[in-house]
Write a protein that holds these residues in place. Sequence first.
Motif, PDB file in Angstrom:
ATOM      1  N   PRO A  60      -2.790   7.204  -4.905  1.00 29.45           N
ATOM      2  CA  PRO A  60      -1.558   6.238  -5.025  1.00 29.45           C
ATOM      3  C   PRO A  60      -0.659   7.141  -6.311  1.00 29.45           C
ATOM      4  O   PRO A  60       0.496   6.969  -5.930  1.00 29.45           O
ATOM      5  N   HIS A  61      -1.229   7.713  -7.195  1.00 27.45           N
ATOM      6  CA  HIS A  61      -0.169   7.983  -8.345  1.00 27.45           C
ATOM      7  C   HIS A  61       0.638   9.113  -7.899  1.00 27.45           C
ATOM      8  O   HIS A  61       1.512   9.618  -8.470  1.00 27.45           O
ATOM      9  N   GLU A  62      -0.006   9.994  -6.872  1.00 24.34           N
ATOM     10  CA  GLU A  62       0.539  11.201  -6.203  1.00 24.34           C
ATOM     11  C   GLU A  62       1.910  10.779  -5.313  1.00 24.34           C
ATOM     12  O   GLU A  62       2.565  11.588  -4.795  1.00 24.34           O
ATOM     13  N   PHE A  63       2.082   9.553  -5.069  1.00 25.72           N
ATOM     14  CA  PHE A  63       3.225   8.966  -4.162  1.00 25.72           C
ATOM     15  C   PHE A  63       4.256   8.353  -4.861  1.00 25.72           C
ATOM     16  O   PHE A  63       4.090   7.779  -6.068  1.00 25.72           O
ATOM     17  N   SER A  64       5.441   8.292  -4.332  1.00 28.70           N
ATOM     18  CA  SER A  64       6.460   7.669  -5.061  1.00 28.70           C
ATOM     19  C   SER A  64       6.572   6.285  -4.720  1.00 28.70           C
ATOM     20  O   SER A  64       5.610   5.746  -4.101  1.00 28.70           O
ATOM     21  N   GLY A  65       7.330   5.444  -5.405  1.00 26.07           N
ATOM     22  CA  GLY A  65       7.139   3.970  -5.256  1.00 26.07           C
ATOM     23  C   GLY A  65       7.489   3.579  -3.730  1.00 26.07           C
ATOM     24  O   GLY A  65       6.693   2.708  -3.256  1.00 26.07           O
ATOM     25  N   GLY A  66       8.512   4.184  -3.044  1.00 24.85           N
ATOM     26  CA  GLY A  66       8.399   3.692  -1.714  1.00 24.85           C
ATOM     27  C   GLY A  66       7.335   4.253  -0.857  1.00 24.85           C
ATOM     28  O   GLY A  66       7.067   3.601   0.214  1.00 24.85           O
ATOM     29  N   MET A  67       6.858   5.513  -1.092  1.00 26.10           N
ATOM     30  CA  MET A  67       5.429   5.828  -0.134  1.00 26.10           C
ATOM     31  C   MET A  67       4.550   5.036  -0.524  1.00 26.10           C
ATOM     32  O   MET A  67       3.560   4.744   0.418  1.00 26.10           O
ATOM     33  N   ARG A  68       4.413   4.570  -1.663  1.00 25.31           N
ATOM     34  CA  ARG A  68       3.290   3.587  -2.008  1.00 25.31           C
ATOM     35  C   ARG A  68       3.486   2.468  -1.287  1.00 25.31           C
ATOM     36  O   ARG A  68       2.414   1.587  -0.764  1.00 25.31           O
ATOM     37  N   GLN A  69       4.470   1.945  -1.055  1.00 20.68           N
ATOM     38  CA  GLN A  69       4.816   0.640  -0.380  1.00 20.68           C
ATOM     39  C   GLN A  69       4.505   0.930   0.852  1.00 20.68           C
ATOM     40  O   GLN A  69       4.003   0.120   1.694  1.00 20.68           O
ATOM     41  N   ARG A  70       4.796   2.161   1.429  1.00 22.15           N
ATOM     42  CA  ARG A  70       4.427   2.420   2.870  1.00 22.15           C
ATOM     43  C   ARG A  70       3.236   2.403   3.280  1.00 22.15           C
ATOM     44  O   ARG A  70       2.590   2.012   4.278  1.00 22.15           O
ATOM     45  N   ALA A  71       2.193   2.947   2.271  1.00 21.12           N
ATOM     46  CA  ALA A  71       0.794   2.967   2.280  1.00 21.12           C
ATOM     47  C   ALA A  71       0.156   1.640   2.296  1.00 21.12           C
ATOM     48  O   ALA A  71      -0.605   1.365   3.122  1.00 21.12           O
ATOM     49  N   MET A  72       0.882   0.620   1.668  1.00 20.39           N
ATOM     50  CA  MET A  72       0.677  -0.614   1.521  1.00 20.39           C
ATOM     51  C   MET A  72       0.691  -1.200   3.098  1.00 20.39           C
ATOM     52  O   MET A  72      -0.197  -1.986   3.396  1.00 20.39           O
ATOM     53  N   ILE A  73       1.968  -0.947   3.508  1.00 16.61           N
ATOM     54  CA  ILE A  73       1.948  -1.420   5.091  1.00 16.61           C
ATOM     55  C   ILE A  73       0.938  -0.905   5.928  1.00 16.61           C
ATOM     56  O   ILE A  73       0.682  -1.546   6.706  1.00 16.61           O
ATOM     57  N   ALA A  74       0.767   0.406   5.783  1.00 20.90           N
ATOM     58  CA  ALA A  74      -0.314   0.952   6.732  1.00 20.90           C
ATOM     59  C   ALA A  74      -1.522   0.122   6.638  1.00 20.90           C
ATOM     60  O   ALA A  74      -2.449  -0.168   7.388  1.00 20.90           O
ATOM     61  N   LEU A  75      -1.948  -0.019   5.252  1.00 22.88           N
ATOM     62  CA  LEU A  75      -3.154  -0.775   4.599  1.00 22.88           C
ATOM     63  C   LEU A  75      -3.251  -1.964   5.280  1.00 22.88           C
ATOM     64  O   LEU A  75      -4.328  -2.660   6.193  1.00 22.88           O
ATOM     65  N   ALA A  76      -2.148  -2.866   5.366  1.00 25.43           N
ATOM     66  CA  ALA A  76      -1.856  -4.159   5.941  1.00 25.43           C
ATOM     67  C   ALA A  76      -2.224  -4.042   7.433  1.00 25.43           C
ATOM     68  O   ALA A  76      -2.606  -5.077   8.052  1.00 25.43           O
ATOM     69  N   LEU A  77      -1.609  -3.241   8.089  1.00 27.91           N
ATOM     70  CA  LEU A  77      -1.519  -2.826   9.560  1.00 27.91           C
ATOM     71  C   LEU A  77      -2.877  -2.701  10.093  1.00 27.91           C
ATOM     72  O   LEU A  77      -3.290  -2.575  11.300  1.00 27.91           O
ATOM     73  N   ALA A  78      -3.829  -2.212   9.235  1.00 31.69           N
ATOM     74  CA  ALA A  78      -5.053  -1.725   9.667  1.00 31.69           C
ATOM     75  C   ALA A  78      -6.031  -2.500  10.365  1.00 31.69           C
ATOM     76  O   ALA A  78      -6.646  -2.019  11.259  1.00 31.69           O
TER      77      ALA A  78
END
Length: 320
Positions: A150-168
């Motif tokens: 997560p720390h290697e992602f920007s703020g916007g990218m982390r939020q996109r990762a959260m969206i992907a996690l929610a859709l899983a």
Amino acid sequence: MTDALEVAGLVVDLPGRGGPVRVVDDVSFDIPAATTVGLIGESGSGKTMTANAVIDLLPSGATTGGSLRWRGEELLRASRARRRQVRGHEIAMIFQDPLAALNPTQTVGRQVGEILRRAGQSPQQVRSRVIELLDRAGIPEPAARLRSYPHEFSGGMRQRAMIALALAGSPALLLADEPTTALDVTVQARILRLLRDIQEDEGLAMLLVSHDLRVVAHVAHQVVVMYAGRVAERGPTSAVLREPAHPYTRALVDSVPAVRTRTALAHPLPGTPATPANRPSGCAFHPRCPIAREVCRVEQPSVRSVGSGRWAACHFAEEA
């Protein structure tokens, strides 16, 4: 159109020094299938606590009452095992702070794939699905990002990762709690566009929690305005924001500057927001209300119909 979620008379009490504090008080609204409902209000209005009650993520010691019906099933009376089954699979949440919500010791790919592994999918199936989810969330080169932390992602990218996690878990309802907080304006717009596209493409119901009227105006079909733990007004977003029936909603609308204004705030709200712990008698908004009268100080207004699918908790809604 059927209702995916029906919230009726929801109350949430938290333990306090002087006894239980009612942080959510008689809140009612519906989220129809394939529809986005915006839940808006200042900090301390009970928005996040309402969303947490839906997904059963309340603090220890909290008690609930009223009704939360999910596809006709009463969640408040469901077993703990059933509520765990609903959370993540049928109802998923996008948290406000992805850096705090994501595990810093695990790769993004592993975290997004956790619910898939628990469902018994093979490693090959999980990897393929995670790449698909990251790509759907707009993360470039998703296969190469599986091993990123997560720390290697920007703020916007982390939020996109959260969206992907929610859709899983392939949910039917998304709860998005301030999903654009701490992001710059251009990134906010991209995240909101992504959420809107996902909601429309997948036919999801979505509850969007926000303090920003501009966010809700661009995404939500219906809006619920909360103040001091109670519903102040609800109805179709365009109608509520164009002609508010509650002085609090009017004050929120007036506090948002028009595009052409050069001031930071058009008309900032006067006074200090009431909270459930220091809720005034009568209408909680009366100390800040420009049309308050004696009845407002002594009698709590009920949420009543003001026509055309509109509801407001104001003694003088027609005047407002």
